[in-house]
Scaffold this motif. Sequence first.
Motif, short mmCIF file in Angstrom:
data_model
loop_
_atom_site.label_atom_id
_atom_site.label_comp_id
_atom_site.label_asym_id
_atom_site.label_seq_id
_atom_site.Cartn_x
_atom_site.Cartn_y
_atom_site.Cartn_z
N LEU A 14 11.29 36.11 30.92
CA LEU A 14 10.60 37.38 31.26
C LEU A 14 11.33 38.00 32.52
N PRO A 15 11.27 39.00 32.81
CA PRO A 15 11.99 39.34 34.21
C PRO A 15 11.26 38.38 35.49
N ASP A 17 10.20 39.24 38.35
CA ASP A 17 9.24 39.82 39.18
C ASP A 17 8.06 40.04 38.36
N GLU A 18 7.97 39.83 37.12
CA GLU A 18 6.89 39.98 36.22
C GLU A 18 6.06 38.71 35.89
N ALA A 19 6.43 37.62 36.24
CA ALA A 19 6.12 36.06 36.11
C ALA A 19 4.84 36.03 37.10
N ARG A 20 3.75 35.57 36.61
CA ARG A 20 2.55 35.44 37.39
C ARG A 20 1.65 34.16 37.03
#
Length: 266
Positions: A14-15, A17-20
């Motif tokens: 995933l992009p 900045d979307e990794a959580r």
Amino acid sequence: MHGPRLAILDGEVLPADEARIPASDEGFLRGDGVFEVARLYQGRPFAWEEHLARMQTSAENLRLPFDAAQVDTDVRTLLAAAGPVDGAVRVVVTRGGARLALVEDVREQPAAITLATVVYAPTRILDGIKSLSYAANMLAGRLAVEQGADEALLVTPHGRVLEAPTSAFFYVLTGDATLYTPPLDDHILDSITRRRLIGLTGAMERVTARDDLARLDEAFLASSLREVQSVQAIDGRWLTSAPGDRTVEAARLFSRMVAADLGLDA
């Protein structure tokens, strides 16, 4: 592009900045986890097997569950999705069980930098562990900047020169052409770039005192991201050679080795 580009989190690309990860993860709350950073050349990670092996050792020493095969699969999946990029891949495994890898840009470095000594006491219990607990290293760099330098050179309270916060330290004494580096016994990181450069250049481990810094003819830092970077001054004293002959030789040999290992055009 600057900063992380693409990520893989627990097997999902995933992009970045979307990794959580959960706020309750102790990797976040306590810095309880391990990491590695490998340089990418045309999408190929240099010395990846060595980085993965060191990460396994770090995890074992931290008593952290670690699946090397799964991490390897994650990184290969991520790099296939990222394509032939130049940069770095950062890999993190946390106490909460998160497996995260990021493809990042590498900040352009100046040809030569200045250092300021910062007093630092290595944490013995973390010997052999490249953990997420890097706040002390990062603070050392900021303290050096406050002194007007580009980066820190860590020195123990007893006057032993160690390394930079994220790089190995090599040097040549005036009147002695031998390339030296502080020894692992002084509780520095077993840097993969350091290890490779010792093999390439014949550098010798030497217990290094703060007083030796006044007798240096040349010096350089070495790491996965910096490769070989000349040092031009330490604590305001300008070195005679920047870059010196041994620094130029080390940079040439390292670049040639990377090209040969990865099958790149030299």
